[in-house]
Design a protein around this motif. Structure first.
Motif, short mmCIF file in Angstrom:
data_model
loop_
_atom_site.label_atom_id
_atom_site.label_comp_id
_atom_site.label_asym_id
_atom_site.label_seq_id
_atom_site.Cartn_x
_atom_site.Cartn_y
_atom_site.Cartn_z
N ASP A 2 44.95 45.00 48.06
CA ASP A 2 43.95 44.58 47.07
C ASP A 2 44.35 43.23 46.52
OD1 ASP A 2 42.60 44.21 44.62
OD2 ASP A 2 42.19 46.35 44.52
N GLN A 3 43.52 42.23 46.71
CA GLN A 3 43.88 40.88 46.30
C GLN A 3 44.00 40.75 44.79
OE1 GLN A 3 40.97 38.31 48.07
NE2 GLN A 3 41.87 38.46 50.11
N LYS A 4 43.29 41.58 44.07
CA LYS A 4 43.33 41.47 42.61
C LYS A 4 44.55 42.17 42.03
CE LYS A 4 38.47 40.71 41.56
NZ LYS A 4 37.38 41.03 40.65
N VAL A 146 46.23 45.45 30.41
CA VAL A 146 45.30 45.36 31.53
C VAL A 146 45.69 44.17 32.39
CG1 VAL A 146 42.89 45.11 32.23
CG2 VAL A 146 43.46 46.39 30.14
N LEU A 147 46.04 44.44 33.64
CA LEU A 147 46.49 43.39 34.55
C LEU A 147 45.32 42.75 35.30
CD1 LEU A 147 49.58 45.22 36.11
CD2 LEU A 147 49.58 43.54 34.25
N ALA A 148 44.31 43.57 35.62
CA ALA A 148 43.16 43.06 36.36
C ALA A 148 41.96 43.95 36.11
CB ALA A 148 43.46 43.01 37.86
N GLY A 149 40.77 43.38 36.11
CA GLY A 149 39.54 44.15 35.94
C GLY A 149 39.24 44.51 34.50
N GLU A 150 38.36 45.51 34.36
CA GLU A 150 37.94 45.98 33.04
C GLU A 150 38.00 47.50 32.99
OE1 GLU A 150 34.02 44.45 32.57
OE2 GLU A 150 34.66 42.38 32.32
N GLN A 164 41.24 41.96 31.31
CA GLN A 164 42.52 41.38 31.69
C GLN A 164 43.18 40.66 30.52
OE1 GLN A 164 42.29 38.89 35.13
NE2 GLN A 164 44.42 38.30 35.08
N GLY A 165 44.45 41.01 30.26
CA GLY A 165 45.20 40.39 29.18
C GLY A 165 45.22 41.19 27.90
N PRO A 185 37.66 47.07 41.18
CA PRO A 185 38.88 47.83 40.86
C PRO A 185 39.62 47.22 39.69
CG PRO A 185 39.19 46.52 42.85
CD PRO A 185 37.73 46.44 42.51
N ALA A 186 40.42 48.03 39.02
CA ALA A 186 41.19 47.57 37.87
C ALA A 186 42.63 48.05 37.98
CB ALA A 186 40.57 48.09 36.57
#
Length: 201
Positions: A2-4, A146-150, A164-165, A185-186
């Motif tokens: 997963d790139q994200k 949260v590293l990525a997504g919502e 994210q953040g 994805p999150a």
């Protein structure tokens, strides 16, 4: 990969059901005995063990408590574990992260060894997935980033949208759940801290 999130599907080849079956047999428990101890039906446990059903986090917690095993024992070993000779026991390398595969939700262990007072992991949540149908509640301090997504974090029935953040922290005795209602994805860094038993007696 997963790139994200950077999560590789290679880590999740062995489903958590295989680990549960092995732990149950090591404890000498029948399906019926585990069902009575956990409150989960024999049929559901059988489906989970055979990889025919993905357990929710709540169901997994019930089975783990009934088996009296640590959270870390549920993690399968990495598919291609790389040895790092002479590594310190307080380090876990990125290519050596065990994973619990719950189908549309995966937990990637970051904690180097079995630390009863601190657990670090990355939770990967597919679009539309959630931690379970009911909110969890047990004594522990919890927090994350949260590293990525919502995602939607629900604590005591209050839903908060996080992106994210964004970070959070709460008492694990308060009913809580995590869901991804977006189309992407999150990933969430999830931290479980020391249980303060005197606060929950």
């Amino acid at each position: 990969m997963d790139q994200k999130s950077g999560f590789s599907a290679e880590h999740s080849e062995e489903h958590v059901g295989a680990t549960l079956r092995l732990l149950r047999k090591q404890k000498g428990m029948s399906l019926k005995a585990l069902a009575e101890a956990s409150g989960v039906s024999v049929g559901m446990i059988s489906q989970v063990e055979r990889g025919l059903a993905n357990p929710s986090v709540r169901l997994l917690t019930s089975l783990r408590r009934a088996l009296n095993v640590s959270f870390q024992e549920l993690f399968a070993k990495p598919a291609s574990e790389t040895e790092h000779e002479g590594d310190a026991d307080f380090v876990r390398r990125a290519d050596n992260r065990p994973v619990i595969d719950l189908g549309d939700l995966q937990k990637e262990l970051l904690t180097p060894t079995d630390k009863p007072h601190l657990q670090l992991m990355i939770i990967h949540i597919d679009a539309g997935a959630e931690s379970g149908g009911w909110a969890l509640s047990y004594p522990a301090e919890k927090g994350g980033l949260v590293l990525a997504g919502e995602v939607i974090l629900s604590v005591d029935g209050r839903n908060v949208a996080l992106s994210q953040g964004d970070s959070f922290a709460f008492d694990g005795m308060r009913p809580h759940s995590l869901s991804n209602v977006s189309s992407e994805p999150a990933s969430v860094l999830w931290i479980i801290g020391a249980v303060q038993f005197d606060r929950h007696l």
